[in-house]
Design an enzyme around this catalytic site. Structure first.
Site, PDB file in Angstrom:
ATOM      1  N   CYS A  70       0.853  -1.186  -0.123  1.00 23.85           N
ATOM      2  CA  CYS A  70       0.104  -0.004  -0.059  1.00 23.85           C
ATOM      3  C   CYS A  70       0.682   1.412   0.077  1.00 23.85           C
ATOM      4  O   CYS A  70       0.486   2.169  -0.169  1.00 23.85           O
ATOM      5  CB  CYS A  70      -0.968   0.058   1.356  1.00 23.85           C
ATOM      6  SG  CYS A  70      -0.006  -0.123   2.820  1.00 23.85           S
ATOM      7  N   HIS A  71       2.158   1.276   0.222  1.00 20.49           N
ATOM      8  CA  HIS A  71       3.110   2.396   0.322  1.00 20.49           C
ATOM      9  C   HIS A  71       4.366   2.069  -0.417  1.00 20.49           C
ATOM     10  O   HIS A  71       5.271   1.778   0.092  1.00 20.49           O
ATOM     11  CB  HIS A  71       3.309   2.712   1.496  1.00 20.49           C
ATOM     12  CG  HIS A  71       3.932   3.953   1.863  1.00 20.49           C
ATOM     13  ND1 HIS A  71       5.336   4.149   1.979  1.00 20.49           N
ATOM     14  CD2 HIS A  71       3.610   5.192   2.082  1.00 20.49           C
ATOM     15  CE1 HIS A  71       5.677   5.259   1.988  1.00 20.49           C
ATOM     16  NE2 HIS A  71       4.594   6.046   2.480  1.00 20.49           N
ATOM     17  N   PHE A  72       4.150   2.236  -1.780  1.00 25.62           N
ATOM     18  CA  PHE A  72       3.228   2.550  -2.699  1.00 25.62           C
ATOM     19  C   PHE A  72       3.118   1.492  -3.837  1.00 25.62           C
ATOM     20  O   PHE A  72       4.070   0.913  -3.945  1.00 25.62           O
ATOM     21  CB  PHE A  72       3.657   3.957  -3.728  1.00 25.62           C
ATOM     22  CG  PHE A  72       4.085   4.997  -2.593  1.00 25.62           C
ATOM     23  CD1 PHE A  72       3.118   5.823  -2.263  1.00 25.62           C
ATOM     24  CD2 PHE A  72       5.244   5.324  -1.959  1.00 25.62           C
ATOM     25  CE1 PHE A  72       3.223   6.892  -1.359  1.00 25.62           C
ATOM     26  CE2 PHE A  72       5.332   6.538  -1.351  1.00 25.62           C
ATOM     27  CZ  PHE A  72       4.308   7.310  -1.082  1.00 25.62           C
ATOM     28  N   VAL A  77       7.902   1.288  -0.603  1.00 23.15           N
ATOM     29  CA  VAL A  77       8.864   1.654   0.396  1.00 23.15           C
ATOM     30  C   VAL A  77       8.260   1.547   1.825  1.00 23.15           C
ATOM     31  O   VAL A  77       6.948   2.013   2.128  1.00 23.15           O
ATOM     32  CB  VAL A  77       9.110   3.260  -0.013  1.00 23.15           C
ATOM     33  CG1 VAL A  77      10.148   3.774   1.092  1.00 23.15           C
ATOM     34  CG2 VAL A  77       9.771   3.213  -1.317  1.00 23.15           C
TER      35      VAL A  77
END
Length: 171
Positions: A70-72, A77
């Site tokens: 979810c990041h990203f 990361v």
């Protein structure tokens, strides 16, 4: 002579996360997935650059960690705030380990610098917390500088991390 335990396994830090290590109403770590380290490799109330104590911990990085998808999306990361939170977690743990009473809360930090990142290719994150002062008054307050390494390279630095232990007021 100090007889406090100087390292903690994953199972032992989970005991702290359940609030069973330092007693009811006292410092505890978050549970997974917010727990940002797998073991405390060394903790001492003396030593470190200021001879006021230190904590060292490690976090094993695997590509399936919860934050990467979810990041990203397409550019995974570890969020920098999670590394900073780990430093606060370790600062609060130190205060509880010293035997101080109260629930830990992050208060502030001075300066934070990010010079690298943790990606799914990273294997090991290391944390260092070097205490500058522990104040024991109405509020127990730990003040420390911290760093985070990814595969041996320092990528985060934080100065003046502050964590307090707060006791609930009686009704």
């Amino acid at each position: 002579m100090n007889t406090r335990q100087s390292s903690f396994s994953y199972e032992e830090i989970l005991i702290c996360g359940r609030g069973e290590m330092f007693g009811p109403g006292n410092a505890q770590l978050p549970l997974p997935p917010m727990l940002m380290f797998n073991r405390i490799t060394d903790i001492s109330e003396t030593g470190g650059p200021n001879d006021k104590g230190y904590v060292r911990a490690e976090f094993d990085i695997t590509p399936d960690l919860w934050f990467f998808p979810c990041h990203f999306m397409g550019d995974p990361v570890m969020p920098g705030c999670l590394g900073l939170d780990a430093m606060w977690q370790l600062t609060g743990f130190f205060l509880g380990w010293l035997g101080e009473a109260g629930k830990g809360r992050a208060i502030s930090t001075g300066e934070v610098k990010f010079t690298g990142m943790v990606t799914p290719k990273t294997k090991l994150v290391e944390y260092g917390i070097d205490f500058k002062r522990v104040m024991r008054g109405r509020l127990v307050l730990g003040i420390a500088d911290g760093w985070m390494k990814a595969d041996g390279e320092t990528i985060y630095k934080a100065t003046d991390l502050r964590v307090g232990l707060f006791q609930e007021k009686a009704d």
